[in-house]
Enzyme design. Structure first.
Site, PDB file in Angstrom:
ATOM      1  N   TRP A  99     -33.902  51.324 -17.805  1.00 25.54           N
ATOM      2  CA  TRP A  99     -34.574  51.572 -19.083  1.00 25.54           C
ATOM      3  C   TRP A  99     -33.562  51.764 -20.200  1.00 25.54           C
ATOM      4  CZ3 TRP A  99     -38.806  49.576 -18.058  1.00 25.54           C
ATOM      5  CH2 TRP A  99     -39.439  49.781 -16.823  1.00 25.54           C
ATOM      6  N   ASP A 166     -34.525  59.310 -24.957  1.00 21.82           N
ATOM      7  CA  ASP A 166     -35.702  58.932 -24.191  1.00 21.82           C
ATOM      8  C   ASP A 166     -35.855  59.969 -23.084  1.00 21.82           C
ATOM      9  OD1 ASP A 166     -37.604  57.878 -22.496  1.00 21.82           O
ATOM     10  OD2 ASP A 166     -36.583  55.960 -22.178  1.00 21.82           O
ATOM     11  N   LYS A 190     -45.720  60.533 -16.895  1.00 27.69           N
ATOM     12  CA  LYS A 190     -44.905  61.227 -15.901  1.00 27.69           C
ATOM     13  C   LYS A 190     -45.284  62.715 -15.866  1.00 27.69           C
ATOM     14  CE  LYS A 190     -42.185  57.463 -15.982  1.00 27.69           C
ATOM     15  NZ  LYS A 190     -41.997  56.475 -14.925  1.00 27.69           N
TER      16      LYS A 190
END
Length: 358
Positions: A99, A166, A190
Site C-alpha cells: 500500500w 495512512d 479494519k
C-alpha cells in the site's frame, strides 16, 4: 459453531456495533425508517455525523485547528487526494509494503517523490529505521501498519517537515499525537466499521497552498465547508463507525484498546516463538505489528500449510490464510477480536504441532 474471525479486512466488528447497526437498519432513531433509506439531510442523521466527528476528536485528543471528515473512495483514493492537496514540489515517502508502494505511484503524478527508505529488497520484513528526512519536503508520508507483511510503526516520528500518515489498519489501537501530523487517513474496514467510508483528520492550515486547480470532490476544503455532506455520504458505514466509537468510549478509550491489543499480540507471538513448526516472518521484533501477525511453517513442514488451514476451519477459525502475494498465515487482531479467539488459535497451533511434529 462460534466463528473466530481473523480476516484482514473487511474484518471483525464488535457485537455492539453489529447489533446496533442491525437495529438501525430496521428502525433508525425511532423514525420508522431504515438507516438505508433515511435522508442524509435529516436532523437524525446530521446528529450521527456530528457525534461521530466529535467522538473521533475526543478519543484521539485532536487539537484545535483540525477537521474530521468522513469520505468515500477508501484509503486508495487518499493516495492521490493527499498529494493533490499538499504536494507542491517534493514529498518524501517510506516504502514499507504494497500500500505504501501504491501511494508512492500516485504521488509521482503530482510532483517529485523521494523514497527515503525501503525494506522492499528484504521482502518488507522490517520497518525501516535510521533514514534522514530533508527539511525541504512538502511532507513525509508513512504507512504506520502494513497489513500484508505484518510490520508496524507504533510511534509518532519527529521530522523537520509536515507529516502524513495512512493509519488504515491500526488507528484507534494506540494514542496518537495528532499535532505532529498535517494529515491522517484511514479506511474504516479494519478498526472502525464496514467498508465504504474513510476517516480523514486534516490540519486546516495545511490546505490551500498548492497552485494547481483541484477538482471539487478532491479538495479537502470542499468537505470541510460542507461537514462531509457535499455529496451523499456513505450513511450506513458512518452509522456503524459511530457505534464503534461509542463502544471504544464505553470500554475506556484508546489506551484500553492498546492494552488489550498488546495482550492479544503477545499471546500469539509467544506461541509462534515457542513453536518448532511455525515461525514469524518479521525479522526485527521491534517491527512486529500488533494488528496483523504474519507467520509461516518451517521448511520441513511447509507442505502442511493447507492442512493447517483446514484444521483451523474445523474449529471455527477463519481468515488466517496469508495474503495471496506472500502466502503463509496472517492473523489479524483488530480491536473487535476477543482474546478468546486468540486463545483458540494458539490451542489449534499447539494441537496441530502435537499431531504432526517429527
Amino acid at each position: 459453531m462460534k466463528k473466530h474471525n481473523f480476516y484482514a479486512g473487511p474484518s471483525i466488528l464488535s457485537e455492539y456495533t453489529i447489533r446496533h447497526t442491525a437495529e438501525a437498519v430496521e428502525n433508525f432513531a425511532e423514525t420508522g425508517l431504515s438507516i438505508l433509506e433515511v435522508s442524509h439531510r435529516s436532523k437524525e442523521f446530521v446528529a450521527v455525523m456530528d457525534e461521530a466527528q466529535a467522538l473521533v476528536k475526543e478519543l484521539l485528543e485532536v487539537p484545535e485547528g483540525y477537521s474530521v471528515l468522513f469520505l468515500g473512495g477508501g484509503a486508495s483514493l487518499q493516495f492521490c487526494m493527499a498529494p493533490f492537496n499538499l504536494l507542491r514540489k517534493k514529498a518524501g515517502y517510506l516504502d514499507t509494503g504494497t500500500w505504501a508502494a501504491n501511494a508512492i505511484k500516485e504521488a509521482r503524478l503530482f510532483g517529485d517523490v523521494e523514497v527515503l527508505a525501503s525494506s522492499k529488497e528484504a521482502n518488507y520484513t522490517f520497518y525501516p529505521k535510521g533514514y534522514v528526512v530533508p527539511d525541504d519536503l512538502d511532507y513525509l508520508h508513512i504507512t504506520t501498519n502494513n497489513t500484508i507483511y505484518g510490520t508496524e510503526l507504533r510511534e509518532d516520528p519527529d521530522v523537520p517537515c509536515p507529516l502524513v500518515a495512512d493509519m488504515s489498519s491500526d488507528i484507534f489501537s494506540r494514542p496518537i499525537d495528532v499535532a505532529k501530523y498535517d494529515l491522517i487517513y484511514a479506511g474504516a474496514q479494519k478498526n472502525l466499521g464496514p467498508a465504504g467510508v474513510t476517516l480523514v483528520i486534516v490540519k486546516d492550515s495545511a490546505l490551500g497552498k498548492v497552485d494547481r486547480p483541484i477538482p471539487t470532490m478532491l479538495d479537502y476544503r470542499t468537505h470541510i465547508k460542507k461537514g462531509s455532506m457535499f455529496n451523499t455520504p456513505p450513511v450506513l458505514p458512518v452509522y456503524s463507525v459511530l457505534m464503534t466509537l461509542r463502544y471504544y468510549k464505553e470500554l475506556g478509550g484508546v489506551r484500553e484498546m492498546e492494552r488489550r491489543d498488546i495482550e492479544k499480540a503477545r499471546l500469539l507471538y509467544n506461541a509462534i516463538d515457542e513453536s518448532k513448526m511455525f515461525v514469524g516472518t518479521v525479522t526485527d521484533p521491534a517491527s512486529r505489528s500488533i494488528m496483523n501477525v504474519t507467520f509461516v511453517m518451517t521448511p520441513e513442514y511447509k507442505d502442511l500449510e493447507g492442512e493447517f488451514v483446514s484444521f483451523c476451519s474445523a474449529r471455527g477459525i477463519v481468515g488466517i490464510k496469508g495474503h495471496r502475494s506472500v502466502g503463509g498465515f496472517r492473523a489479524s487482531l483488530y480491536n473487535a477480536l476477543p482474546k478468546e479467539s486468540v486463545e483458540v488459535l494458539v490451542e489449534a497451533m499447539k494441537d496441530f504441532e502435537k499431531e504432526h511434529a517429527k
